[in-house]
Structures are given as structure tokens and as C-alpha cells.
Design a protein around this motif. Sequence first.
Motif, PDB file in Angstrom:
ATOM      1  N   ALA A  27       0.909  -1.380   0.147  1.00  0.00           N
ATOM      2  CA  ALA A  27      -0.070   0.015  -0.108  1.00  0.00           C
ATOM      3  C   ALA A  27       1.212   1.070   0.114  1.00  0.00           C
ATOM      4  CB  ALA A  27      -0.808   0.041   1.181  1.00  0.00           C
ATOM      5  N   TRP A  28       0.164   2.207  -0.430  1.00  0.00           N
ATOM      6  CA  TRP A  28       0.850   3.640  -0.647  1.00  0.00           C
ATOM      7  C   TRP A  28      -0.044   4.693  -0.558  1.00  0.00           C
ATOM      8  CZ3 TRP A  28       0.377   0.496  -4.643  1.00  0.00           C
ATOM      9  CH2 TRP A  28       0.027   1.212  -5.914  1.00  0.00           C
ATOM     10  N   ARG A  29       0.305   5.911  -0.130  1.00  0.00           N
ATOM     11  CA  ARG A  29      -0.491   7.072  -0.463  1.00  0.00           C
ATOM     12  C   ARG A  29      -0.166   7.819  -1.541  1.00  0.00           C
ATOM     13  NH1 ARG A  29      -4.342   9.546   2.354  1.00  0.00           N
ATOM     14  NH2 ARG A  29      -4.119   8.274   4.212  1.00  0.00           N
ATOM     15  N   GLY A  30      -1.144   8.310  -2.419  1.00  0.00           N
ATOM     16  CA  GLY A  30      -0.548   9.070  -3.676  1.00  0.00           C
ATOM     17  C   GLY A  30      -1.822  10.156  -3.890  1.00  0.00           C
ATOM     18  N   LYS A  31      -1.414  11.063  -4.930  1.00  0.00           N
ATOM     19  CA  LYS A  31      -2.602  11.999  -5.120  1.00  0.00           C
ATOM     20  C   LYS A  31      -3.609  11.536  -5.731  1.00  0.00           C
ATOM     21  CE  LYS A  31       1.078  15.587  -6.201  1.00  0.00           C
ATOM     22  NZ  LYS A  31       1.535  16.482  -7.306  1.00  0.00           N
ATOM     23  N   LYS A  32      -4.671  12.095  -5.632  1.00  0.00           N
ATOM     24  CA  LYS A  32      -6.065  11.907  -5.942  1.00  0.00           C
ATOM     25  C   LYS A  32      -6.032  11.717  -7.628  1.00  0.00           C
ATOM     26  CE  LYS A  32     -10.001  12.651  -3.180  1.00  0.00           C
ATOM     27  NZ  LYS A  32     -10.946  13.337  -2.626  1.00  0.00           N
ATOM     28  N   ASN A  33      -6.712  10.796  -8.056  1.00  0.00           N
ATOM     29  CA  ASN A  33      -6.955  10.494  -9.571  1.00  0.00           C
ATOM     30  C   ASN A  33      -5.562  10.103 -10.151  1.00  0.00           C
ATOM     31  OD1 ASN A  33      -9.632  11.548  -9.422  1.00  0.00           O
ATOM     32  ND2 ASN A  33      -8.954  13.473  -9.767  1.00  0.00           N
ATOM     33  N   LEU A  34      -4.415   9.817  -9.610  1.00  0.00           N
ATOM     34  CA  LEU A  34      -3.307   9.445  -9.995  1.00  0.00           C
ATOM     35  C   LEU A  34      -3.254   8.242 -10.967  1.00  0.00           C
ATOM     36  CD1 LEU A  34      -0.279  10.071  -9.848  1.00  0.00           C
ATOM     37  CD2 LEU A  34      -0.090   8.666  -8.040  1.00  0.00           C
ATOM     38  N   TYR A  35      -4.404   7.274 -10.661  1.00  0.00           N
ATOM     39  CA  TYR A  35      -4.826   6.090 -11.258  1.00  0.00           C
ATOM     40  C   TYR A  35      -5.993   6.156 -12.189  1.00  0.00           C
ATOM     41  CZ  TYR A  35      -0.198   4.175  -9.348  1.00  0.00           C
ATOM     42  OH  TYR A  35       1.027   3.657  -9.248  1.00  0.00           O
ATOM     43  N   LYS A  36      -6.559   7.241 -12.048  1.00  0.00           N
ATOM     44  CA  LYS A  36      -7.796   7.194 -12.574  1.00  0.00           C
ATOM     45  C   LYS A  36      -7.666   6.847 -14.161  1.00  0.00           C
ATOM     46  CE  LYS A  36     -11.115  10.795 -14.182  1.00  0.00           C
ATOM     47  NZ  LYS A  36     -11.436  12.168 -14.180  1.00  0.00           N
ATOM     48  N   ASN A  37      -8.736   6.166 -14.580  1.00  0.00           N
ATOM     49  CA  ASN A  37      -9.029   5.358 -15.833  1.00  0.00           C
ATOM     50  C   ASN A  37      -7.983   4.317 -16.030  1.00  0.00           C
ATOM     51  OD1 ASN A  37     -10.782   7.570 -16.525  1.00  0.00           O
ATOM     52  ND2 ASN A  37      -8.747   8.835 -17.274  1.00  0.00           N
ATOM     53  N   ILE A  38      -6.735   3.979 -15.190  1.00  0.00           N
ATOM     54  CA  ILE A  38      -5.780   2.954 -15.664  1.00  0.00           C
ATOM     55  C   ILE A  38      -5.665   1.920 -14.554  1.00  0.00           C
ATOM     56  CG2 ILE A  38      -4.590   4.355 -16.982  1.00  0.00           C
ATOM     57  CD1 ILE A  38      -2.705   5.209 -15.115  1.00  0.00           C
ATOM     58  N   ILE A  68       4.702   5.097 -18.622  1.00  0.00           N
ATOM     59  CA  ILE A  68       3.838   5.375 -19.453  1.00  0.00           C
ATOM     60  C   ILE A  68       4.062   6.527 -20.121  1.00  0.00           C
ATOM     61  CG2 ILE A  68       1.448   6.127 -19.592  1.00  0.00           C
ATOM     62  CD1 ILE A  68       0.929   4.564 -16.938  1.00  0.00           C
ATOM     63  N   GLY A  69       4.032   6.647 -21.672  1.00  0.00           N
ATOM     64  CA  GLY A  69       4.508   7.586 -22.391  1.00  0.00           C
ATOM     65  C   GLY A  69       3.031   8.278 -22.952  1.00  0.00           C
ATOM     66  N   TYR A  70       3.380   9.683 -22.964  1.00  0.00           N
ATOM     67  CA  TYR A  70       2.163  10.482 -23.470  1.00  0.00           C
ATOM     68  C   TYR A  70       2.641  11.721 -24.156  1.00  0.00           C
ATOM     69  CZ  TYR A  70       3.147  13.403 -19.108  1.00  0.00           C
ATOM     70  OH  TYR A  70       3.410  14.085 -18.327  1.00  0.00           O
ATOM     71  N   THR A  71       1.880  12.595 -24.662  1.00  0.00           N
ATOM     72  CA  THR A  71       2.288  13.709 -25.394  1.00  0.00           C
ATOM     73  C   THR A  71       1.611  14.801 -24.620  1.00  0.00           C
ATOM     74  OG1 THR A  71       2.497  12.695 -27.470  1.00  0.00           O
ATOM     75  CG2 THR A  71       2.093  14.931 -27.802  1.00  0.00           C
ATOM     76  N   ASP A  72       2.197  15.950 -24.269  1.00  0.00           N
ATOM     77  CA  ASP A  72       1.757  17.009 -23.609  1.00  0.00           C
ATOM     78  C   ASP A  72       1.008  17.997 -24.323  1.00  0.00           C
ATOM     79  OD1 ASP A  72       3.593  18.745 -24.464  1.00  0.00           O
ATOM     80  OD2 ASP A  72       4.640  18.905 -22.417  1.00  0.00           O
ATOM     81  N   ALA A 106      -0.307  15.751 -13.045  1.00  0.00           N
ATOM     82  CA  ALA A 106      -0.382  17.131 -12.643  1.00  0.00           C
ATOM     83  C   ALA A 106      -1.733  17.819 -13.006  1.00  0.00           C
ATOM     84  CB  ALA A 106       0.883  17.925 -13.262  1.00  0.00           C
ATOM     85  N   GLY A 107      -2.836  17.016 -12.677  1.00  0.00           N
ATOM     86  CA  GLY A 107      -4.081  17.695 -12.610  1.00  0.00           C
ATOM     87  C   GLY A 107      -4.716  17.670 -14.126  1.00  0.00           C
ATOM     88  N   LYS A 108      -3.978  17.029 -15.016  1.00  0.00           N
ATOM     89  CA  LYS A 108      -4.479  17.093 -16.568  1.00  0.00           C
ATOM     90  C   LYS A 108      -4.330  15.694 -16.949  1.00  0.00           C
ATOM     91  CE  LYS A 108      -3.079  21.895 -17.453  1.00  0.00           C
ATOM     92  NZ  LYS A 108      -2.282  22.658 -18.379  1.00  0.00           N
ATOM     93  N   GLU A 109      -5.254  15.311 -18.049  1.00  0.00           N
ATOM     94  CA  GLU A 109      -5.304  13.870 -18.523  1.00  0.00           C
ATOM     95  C   GLU A 109      -4.665  14.219 -20.026  1.00  0.00           C
ATOM     96  OE1 GLU A 109      -9.081  11.566 -17.100  1.00  0.00           O
ATOM     97  OE2 GLU A 109      -9.543  13.050 -18.416  1.00  0.00           O
ATOM     98  N   TYR A 110      -4.012  12.997 -20.338  1.00  0.00           N
ATOM     99  CA  TYR A 110      -3.317  12.941 -21.479  1.00  0.00           C
ATOM    100  C   TYR A 110      -3.365  11.605 -22.225  1.00  0.00           C
ATOM    101  CZ  TYR A 110      -0.995  17.016 -19.776  1.00  0.00           C
ATOM    102  OH  TYR A 110      -0.565  18.143 -19.288  1.00  0.00           O
ATOM    103  N   ASN A 111      -3.597  11.486 -23.350  1.00  0.00           N
ATOM    104  CA  ASN A 111      -3.726  10.326 -24.291  1.00  0.00           C
ATOM    105  C   ASN A 111      -2.607   9.495 -23.829  1.00  0.00           C
ATOM    106  OD1 ASN A 111      -6.300  10.704 -25.362  1.00  0.00           O
ATOM    107  ND2 ASN A 111      -5.412  11.847 -26.743  1.00  0.00           N
ATOM    108  N   ILE A 112      -2.534   8.127 -23.667  1.00  0.00           N
ATOM    109  CA  ILE A 112      -1.366   7.342 -23.477  1.00  0.00           C
ATOM    110  C   ILE A 112      -1.000   6.970 -24.918  1.00  0.00           C
ATOM    111  CG2 ILE A 112      -0.742   4.946 -22.526  1.00  0.00           C
ATOM    112  CD1 ILE A 112      -2.547   5.319 -20.430  1.00  0.00           C
TER     113      ILE A 112
END
Length: 120
Positions: A27-38, A68-72, A106-112
Motif C-alpha cells: 500500500a501507498w498514499r498517492g495524489k487523488k486521480n493518480l490512477y484514474k482510468n488506468i 507510461i508515455g504521453y504527449t503534452d 499534474a491535474g490534467k489528462e493525456y492520451n497514452i
Amino acid sequence: MATDSKTQVYFINLGGSVGNIGAMRFAWRGKKNLYKNIADGLGVVLAKDTDSGLMFGANNPRPAQVRIGYTDANGNSKSTIRFCEPDKIGDVTTGGKLNGKKVWVAGKEYNINNVAIKSN
């Protein structure tokens, strides 16, 4: 006045048999939504208040990590690191389980774009 927490507790089952019987819950504590959708694809579970047996701060064993690679928004290729259940690595790297999903950074969603095992 109580404020809403900015973090959540996550865990990954390590080891165990069918249905994760006997598994260690890393277990670990992480930012909210860090694993949202994945979360499902990576084998990450959002802990509930009633979950027991969570082990925090373990150095060994630790879950695998994937890059995980993404384009900003500016078109730059970037990547982020996330934990992954060892049984799910093949599904997310060569199996494409996260294709078409978005990663929260960082508070935004990006395509993987791609997922690979993290190397040092």
C-alpha cells in the motif's frame, strides 16, 4: 471546517494464489486521480476504510513499475511512472490494455502513447 483530502490510499496484491488468497497488500498514499482510468489495467486498487492487512513502507517485495508515455499539450513527448501488479505487465506493455486510455498527470489528462517496463 473539514476539507477534502488531496490524497488517496492505493494497494496492489503481490503473490498469493487464485483470487489473491494469501497475497501481501503493498500500500501507498498517492495524489487523488493518480490512477484514474488506468487502475484496473495496472492491477491497482483504491483502498476502502474497511480494508485490512495493508502494508505501508515495504522495500521488498515491491510491485513492478511501468513508464507510461504521453504527449503534452505543447506536443512534447513525456512519461510518468506508475506501479503495476506483476501479473498485469504483459497486458499493459505488449497486450495494449491501456491503449485508448488517458493518464492523469499534474491535474490534467493525456492520451497514452505507450507503456514499457521501467528501467533504471
